[in-house]
Scaffold this motif. Structure first.
Motif, PDB file in Angstrom:
ATOM      1  N   LEU A  87      68.508  13.813  26.447  1.00 62.14           N
ATOM      2  CA  LEU A  87      68.601  15.125  25.793  1.00 62.14           C
ATOM      3  C   LEU A  87      69.534  16.045  26.380  1.00 62.14           C
ATOM      4  N   GLU A  99      75.657  12.558  15.207  1.00 60.19           N
ATOM      5  CA  GLU A  99      75.270  13.848  15.541  1.00 60.19           C
ATOM      6  C   GLU A  99      75.032  14.526  14.495  1.00 60.19           C
ATOM      7  N   SER A 104      65.795  11.092  17.051  1.00 56.78           N
ATOM      8  CA  SER A 104      67.193  10.860  18.083  1.00 56.78           C
ATOM      9  C   SER A 104      67.229   9.045  18.021  1.00 56.78           C
ATOM     10  N   PHE A 134      70.223  17.202  21.069  1.00 57.42           N
ATOM     11  CA  PHE A 134      70.681  16.073  20.835  1.00 57.42           C
ATOM     12  C   PHE A 134      70.301  14.812  21.794  1.00 57.42           C
ATOM     13  N   GLY A 135      69.868  13.801  21.188  1.00 58.04           N
ATOM     14  CA  GLY A 135      69.295  12.568  22.227  1.00 58.04           C
ATOM     15  C   GLY A 135      67.477  13.201  22.580  1.00 58.04           C
ATOM     16  N   GLU A 181      71.668  13.714  12.956  1.00 58.29           N
ATOM     17  CA  GLU A 181      70.504  14.253  13.604  1.00 58.29           C
ATOM     18  C   GLU A 181      70.305  15.710  13.581  1.00 58.29           C
ATOM     19  N   SER A 232      65.369   8.328  22.246  1.00 61.47           N
ATOM     20  CA  SER A 232      66.840   7.675  22.040  1.00 61.47           C
ATOM     21  C   SER A 232      67.115   6.560  22.758  1.00 61.47           C
TER      22      SER A 232
END
Length: 339
Positions: free
Chosen positions: A121, A220, A316, A111-112, A223, A116
């Motif tokens: 990340l 979340e 992201s 994620f990220g 994504e 982003s």
């Protein structure tokens, strides 16, 4: 022997064991390989009906397990094998998948990241969920809107459209009977120009219709549904090429000639996630219930649209807006009951 072991650690080979799992009849495993801007399935490296299925030497990277459900359906189950990771996996499957939904298995995902605005990340973990394969259309939303009472609610949850930036006023998308008021609008287009509260009200109505837990996704959840588990930058892979068949975005001139504002869901076949959810890169931006960091009012909006440039496309990336825009729609989550 020492050098061989050292080389193995440097190469980072991992291993995979798929345990016996409920509802699983067969699995086929493919690696993901770079093909221009896209990550595509390579040649199958394993196929099995007997479990546990063991692969003691597996290159680190991203893989797709194609699962044959015992009911005959096929379910994509992406995994990521880290450097030297020894992965033991019990495939978590639902008894069935409702029509119109993509299944997102529970577990870790990246994620990220660099694209982003807010998050480095890192790895997160989510439970399984269903997500609607496409954005909610005007036709679907009008079914909800027409049954609203009292009339004040219809005004509150009306779609209001502005086609061009120079237009100073938003106009109602339909009349009191639900008839579209502009020839540029079609019922098969995603619904836009509604508030977050209106989208939540639709989800509450849908919950009652289906007798299920329907709600907007978190940032979340959205994504993960868009990028899978491997941390890819875009829905389709790790690079971007301006291509009329890739997705609908502001500088896709050929795509914009066909669809200057919005497109019916699923028109851009490459804009599809590994879980088979469509239009999570372009077409319209999408609401989530996750607040912007340090905000108590504005929520994160994910994805790009026909009104945004390509920097909105990374999975992201999150945007925000202080008004009811004409390029923001939504899709929804169906929670999976305990089995």
């Amino acid at each position: 022997v020492y050098l061989a072991g050292a080389q193995k650690r440097i190469d980072g080979y991992g291993s995979l064991v798929i345990k016996e799992s409920r509802y699983v009849r067969e699995v086929i495993i493919w690696p993901f390989e770079d093909d221009g801007p896209r990550l595509v399935q390579g040649d199958a490296i394993e196929r099995g009906r007997s479990f546990p299925l063991s692969m003691p030497k597996l290159e680190k990277g991203s893989y797709l397990i194609w699962v044959t459900h015992e009911n005959g359906s096929f379910i994509p189950y992406p995994i990521h094998v880290g450097h030297g990771e020894q992965l033991e996996l019990e495939l978590e499957l639902p008894q069935s998948i409702p029509d119109g939904y993509a299944y997102v298995p529970g577990g870790p995902f990246f994620f990220g990241g660099d694209e982003s605005r807010f998050y480095r990340l890192h790895e997160k973990n989510l439970p399984s969920f269903f997500i609607s394969k496409t954005e909610v259309t005007m036709e679907e939303y009008l079914e909800f809107w027409k049954q609203l009472e009292p009339p004040e609610l219809r005004d509150q949850y009306m779609s209001r459209i502005r086609f061009h930036e120079q237009e100073r006023r938003y106009k109602d998308a339909w009349d009191t009977a639900g008839n579209l008021l502009d020839e540029r609008l079609k019922t098969e287009y995603p619904v836009v120009g509604i508030t977050l509260q209106a989208a939540k009200a639709f989800c509450e109505w849908k919950s009652r219709q289906l007798d299920a837990g329907i709600r907007l996704p978190t940032a979340e959840e959205w994504e993960k549904a868009a990028r899978g588990v491997d941390g890819r930058v875009y829905v389709w892979g790790n690079s971007f090429e301006l291509d009329q068949n890739l997705t609908l975005t502001k500088y896709n001139m050929e795509g914009m000639e066909r669809f200057p504002f919005w497109a019916p869901p699923g028109q851009f076949k490459r804009d599809v996630s590994v879980y088979n959810a469509y239009d999570m890169a372009g077409n319209v931006r999408e609401m989530t219930t996750t607040l912007l960091p340090n905000s108590e009012e504005f929520h994160q909006i994910k994805g790009g649209s026909a009104s945004t440039p390509q920097n909105f496309l990374p999975c992201s990336y999150s945007s925000d807006t202080p008004v009811v825009p004409s390029d923001v729609g939504f899709r929804y989550i169906m929670e999976i009951p305990e089995q």
